[in-house]
Design an enzyme around this catalytic site. Structure first.
Site, PDB file in Angstrom:
ATOM      1  N   LYS A 139       0.812  -1.203   0.000  1.00  0.00           N
ATOM      2  CA  LYS A 139       0.000   0.000   0.000  1.00  0.00           C
ATOM      3  C   LYS A 139       0.854   1.265   0.000  1.00  0.00           C
ATOM      4  O   LYS A 139       0.394   2.348  -0.336  1.00  0.00           O
ATOM      5  CB  LYS A 139      -0.890   0.009   1.266  1.00  0.00           C
ATOM      6  N   GLY A 140       2.119   1.119   0.416  1.00  0.00           N
ATOM      7  CA  GLY A 140       2.967   2.286   0.684  1.00  0.00           C
ATOM      8  C   GLY A 140       3.085   3.299  -0.434  1.00  0.00           C
ATOM      9  O   GLY A 140       3.234   4.490  -0.177  1.00  0.00           O
ATOM     10  N   LYS A 191      16.971   4.705   1.632  1.00  0.00           N
ATOM     11  CA  LYS A 191      17.840   4.693   2.831  1.00  0.00           C
ATOM     12  C   LYS A 191      19.031   3.803   2.515  1.00  0.00           C
ATOM     13  O   LYS A 191      19.054   2.632   2.914  1.00  0.00           O
ATOM     14  CB  LYS A 191      17.088   4.059   4.016  1.00  0.00           C
ATOM     15  N   ASP A 229      14.655   0.203   1.635  1.00  0.00           N
ATOM     16  CA  ASP A 229      15.296   0.178   2.950  1.00  0.00           C
ATOM     17  C   ASP A 229      16.381  -0.904   2.905  1.00  0.00           C
ATOM     18  O   ASP A 229      17.482  -0.666   2.411  1.00  0.00           O
ATOM     19  CB  ASP A 229      14.197  -0.085   3.977  1.00  0.00           C
ATOM     20  N   VAL A 286      10.311   6.671   8.988  1.00  0.00           N
ATOM     21  CA  VAL A 286       9.484   7.819   8.627  1.00  0.00           C
ATOM     22  C   VAL A 286       8.050   7.398   8.282  1.00  0.00           C
ATOM     23  O   VAL A 286       7.809   6.249   7.902  1.00  0.00           O
ATOM     24  CB  VAL A 286      10.091   8.592   7.430  1.00  0.00           C
ATOM     25  N   ARG A 300      -0.651   7.318   7.052  1.00  0.00           N
ATOM     26  CA  ARG A 300      -0.484   7.345   5.589  1.00  0.00           C
ATOM     27  C   ARG A 300      -1.033   8.632   4.979  1.00  0.00           C
ATOM     28  O   ARG A 300      -0.596   9.058   3.917  1.00  0.00           O
ATOM     29  CB  ARG A 300      -1.214   6.156   4.942  1.00  0.00           C
ATOM     30  N   ASP A 329       3.398   4.149   6.444  1.00  0.00           N
ATOM     31  CA  ASP A 329       2.681   3.977   7.705  1.00  0.00           C
ATOM     32  C   ASP A 329       3.561   3.488   8.831  1.00  0.00           C
ATOM     33  O   ASP A 329       4.652   2.954   8.615  1.00  0.00           O
ATOM     34  CB  ASP A 329       1.568   2.932   7.521  1.00  0.00           C
TER      35      ASP A 329
HETATM   36  P1  IMP Z   1      12.839  -3.274   2.344  1.00  0.00           P
HETATM   37  O1  IMP Z   1      12.359  -4.571   1.802  1.00  0.00           O
HETATM   38  O2  IMP Z   1      13.579  -3.414   3.639  1.00  0.00           O
HETATM   39  O3  IMP Z   1      13.595  -2.435   1.331  1.00  0.00           O
HETATM   40  O4  IMP Z   1      11.567  -2.467   2.802  1.00  0.00           O
HETATM   41  C1  IMP Z   1      10.670  -1.980   1.931  1.00  0.00           C
HETATM   42  C2  IMP Z   1       9.341  -1.698   2.590  1.00  0.00           C
HETATM   43  O5  IMP Z   1       9.428  -1.540   4.007  1.00  0.00           O
HETATM   44  C3  IMP Z   1       8.832  -0.385   2.074  1.00  0.00           C
HETATM   45  O6  IMP Z   1       8.128  -0.547   0.859  1.00  0.00           O
HETATM   46  C4  IMP Z   1       7.973   0.096   3.217  1.00  0.00           C
HETATM   47  O7  IMP Z   1       6.665  -0.418   3.098  1.00  0.00           O
HETATM   48  C5  IMP Z   1       8.629  -0.468   4.459  1.00  0.00           C
HETATM   49  N1  IMP Z   1       9.505   0.559   5.105  1.00  0.00           N
HETATM   50  C6  IMP Z   1      10.849   0.622   5.120  1.00  0.00           C
HETATM   51  N2  IMP Z   1      11.305   1.696   5.782  1.00  0.00           N
HETATM   52  C7  IMP Z   1      10.185   2.348   6.209  1.00  0.00           C
HETATM   53  C8  IMP Z   1       9.980   3.576   6.946  1.00  0.00           C
HETATM   54  O8  IMP Z   1      10.896   4.301   7.357  1.00  0.00           O
HETATM   55  N3  IMP Z   1       8.681   3.906   7.178  1.00  0.00           N
HETATM   56  C9  IMP Z   1       7.621   3.170   6.742  1.00  0.00           C
HETATM   57  N4  IMP Z   1       7.776   2.031   6.040  1.00  0.00           N
HETATM   58  C10 IMP Z   1       9.037   1.629   5.779  1.00  0.00           C
HETATM   59 MG    MG Z   2       6.022  -0.829   0.696  1.00  0.00          MG
END
Ligand code: IMP
Ligand code: MG
Length: 179
Positions: free
Chosen positions: A43-44, A131, A103, A153, A165, A159
């Protein structure tokens, strides 16, 4: 008015709007005359996708995927689950994955190879936030809105436990807002 649980705004509504205008120009230029499909990761990225698509002048279609996320935690589980797949084939089409944030990179690393196996003409990534210091997988976006420090964040689609959101800006929560 600022949400009382927000400690600090790191990107204002205006910052985001200005940056998306620039991304829109870059992406429109790159895909000129091509059959471009946006793949919005829910949903992000729903708000980012909605604003980005209106800054582009050559989108053929948009589709949505739902993948598993953190739940009520602020750290990734390291596993990716496809909850909703695309509605139509992407073979020989140009795909731009639109996500809210990279992330650890786990989600997009998995998703990119998952979609690549369907033989699109090309596959690239646009992310609003990055990040880079948190990366665990070797994955980079082709279009990045903003590089941000290692802080959790919320806002503009992102969220914490399904909340915040709707905030038009991106901010850091006060420590007491985590329960
Ligand atoms: P990754 O798989 O660790 O790269 O994370 C990706 C997903 O984690 C993103 O699409 C977000 O939904 C969630 N996410 C990562 N960092 C944050 C943050 O700081 N705030 C909110 N959601 C986050
Ligand atoms: Mg996401």
């Amino acid at each position: 008015m600022i949400n009382p649980n927000i400690q600090e705004i790191i990107l204002t509504e205006e910052d985001i709007k200005e940056r998306i205008k620039i991304l829109g120009k870059l992406i429109s230029e790159e895909y000129k005359g091509k059959d471009l499909i946006l793949v919005s990761i829910l949903k992000g990225s729903f708000i980012f996708s909605a604003d980005l698509i209106r800054s582009l002048d050559n989108v053929s279609a948009i589709d949505f995927m739902v993948v598993s996320s953190y739940g009520a935690d602020t750290k990734t589980s390291g596993k990716v689950k496809i909850i909703k797949d695309l509605a139509f084939p992407i073979e020989n089409r140009h795909i731009l994955i639109v996500d809210d944030i990279i992330d650890s990179g786990t989600t997009l690393h998995y998703l990119k190879s998952f979609l690549k196996s369907r033989n699109p003409a090309s596959i690239k990534i646009a992310t609003l936030l990055d990040k880079p210091t948190r990366r665990k997988e070797k994955i980079e976006a082709d279009y990045v809105g903003f590089v941000i420090p290692d802080k959790f964040v919320v806002g503009y689609g992102l969220d914490y436990d399904e909340k915040y959101r709707e905030l038009p800006y991106i901010g850091v929560l006060k420590p007491e807002a985590y329960n």
